[in-house]
Write a protein that holds these residues in place. Structure first.
Motif, short mmCIF file in Angstrom:
data_model
loop_
_atom_site.label_atom_id
_atom_site.label_comp_id
_atom_site.label_asym_id
_atom_site.label_seq_id
_atom_site.Cartn_x
_atom_site.Cartn_y
_atom_site.Cartn_z
N ARG A 152 63.68 71.32 29.63
CA ARG A 152 65.10 71.12 29.34
C ARG A 152 65.36 69.72 28.79
O ARG A 152 66.16 69.52 27.87
CB ARG A 152 65.94 71.33 30.61
CG ARG A 152 65.92 72.74 31.15
CD ARG A 152 66.72 73.70 30.27
NE ARG A 152 66.67 75.04 30.80
CZ ARG A 152 65.76 75.96 30.49
NH1 ARG A 152 64.79 75.64 29.63
NH2 ARG A 152 65.79 77.17 31.01
N LYS A 173 73.82 70.75 27.22
CA LYS A 173 72.38 70.64 27.51
C LYS A 173 72.14 69.68 28.67
O LYS A 173 71.28 69.92 29.53
CB LYS A 173 71.62 70.18 26.27
CG LYS A 173 70.11 70.08 26.46
CD LYS A 173 69.51 71.41 26.90
CE LYS A 173 69.61 72.47 25.82
NZ LYS A 173 68.92 73.72 26.20
N GLU A 176 72.61 71.45 31.81
CA GLU A 176 71.45 72.28 32.13
C GLU A 176 70.35 71.42 32.78
O GLU A 176 69.69 71.85 33.73
CB GLU A 176 70.90 72.94 30.87
CG GLU A 176 71.79 74.04 30.30
CD GLU A 176 71.17 74.67 29.06
OE1 GLU A 176 69.94 74.50 28.86
OE2 GLU A 176 71.90 75.30 28.29
N GLU A 179 71.39 70.54 36.29
CA GLU A 179 71.28 71.73 37.15
C GLU A 179 69.83 71.98 37.54
O GLU A 179 69.53 72.28 38.70
CB GLU A 179 71.86 72.95 36.43
CG GLU A 179 71.83 74.21 37.27
CD GLU A 179 72.45 75.40 36.55
OE1 GLU A 179 72.30 76.53 37.05
OE2 GLU A 179 73.06 75.21 35.48
N GLN A 180 68.93 71.85 36.57
CA GLN A 180 67.51 72.06 36.87
C GLN A 180 66.97 70.94 37.75
O GLN A 180 66.12 71.17 38.61
CB GLN A 180 66.70 72.13 35.57
CG GLN A 180 65.23 72.44 35.77
CD GLN A 180 64.99 73.75 36.51
OE1 GLN A 180 65.76 74.69 36.39
NE2 GLN A 180 63.92 73.80 37.29
#
Length: 214
Positions: A152, A173, A176, A179-180
């Motif tokens: 990511r 992005k 993301e 979140e990861q």
């Protein structure tokens, strides 16, 4: 561009230690020491991973402070961040291989279990084996989450290199990535907790073996 935050990961490890002794204790010591030694490369890359993470965080913050008129500089720094991410993947590969080697070494604990005559001692060593298997599984889950995080992040860095990328796309992005990163931190916490449990169980088992051999 406006500055947007993105968190990278860093995790603390607990070290597996072993004692010395003879008989069942000595055999268990040997297995634990061999396992610990096999994790040497895993421990060795932690500082390198941390340094790369901090460097990338700084680069990202510097990039987001630049303007569209400085796109050449943005692209240059984004490429540097990409190169750093690739290096982290290599360090992670080394870490995975080290842990896999440790897991293979730890299979020798079956010999200790077989040799244990006292039921209580045998049960404790079996419990230690199960907890260590849980630890190796937890590390595997961490590496999967961390690989996905790097993926990511690399996508984000590639987007930064493109002048046509909008702020909205960057923010999406970055969300993301964050979140990861949360998934990575959960995996880190789980791994550290089970490693702590392994050490506590190892100490308790050694103590029981000592008492049984007195």
């Amino acid at each position: 561009m406006k500055k947007t935050a993105v968190a990278l990961s860093f995790f603390v490890i607990f070290l597996l230690t072993a004692c010395s002794g003879s008989g069942i204790r000595g055999d268990l010591d040997q297995v634990l020491n061999d396992t610990f030694d096999a994790e040497e490369e895993y421990r060795a890359v932690q500082d390198d991973l941390e340094k790369r993470e901090k460097t990338e965080q700084q680069l990202f913050e510097e990039i987001m402070a630049l303007t569209q008129e400085e796109q050449d500089q943005v692209a240059k720094q984004a490429q540097t961040a990409l190169d750093s991410a690739d290096e982290r993947l290599e360090f992670l590969k080394t870490e995975k291989e080290s842990m896999q080697s440790a897991e293979e070494n730890f299979t020798d604990i079956d010999k200790v279990i077989k040799a244990a005559e006292e039921v209580a001692v045998k049960a404790d060593v079996e419990a230690l084996k199960a907890k260590m298997k849980e630890r190796f599984t937890a590390h595997s889950e961490f590496t999967k989450a961390y690989e996905k995080l790097i993926e990511r992040q690399k996508e984000l860095y590639e987007m930064l290199k493109k002048e046509e990328t909008t702020l909205q796309l960057l923010q999406e992005k970055a969300a993301e990535v964050n979140e990861q990163n949360e998934q990575v931190q959960l995996a880190v916490t789980a791994f550290n907790e089970v490693t702590k449990q392994v050490n506590e169980l190892k100490d308790a088992t050694m103590k029981k073996i000592d008492e049984s051999e007195e």
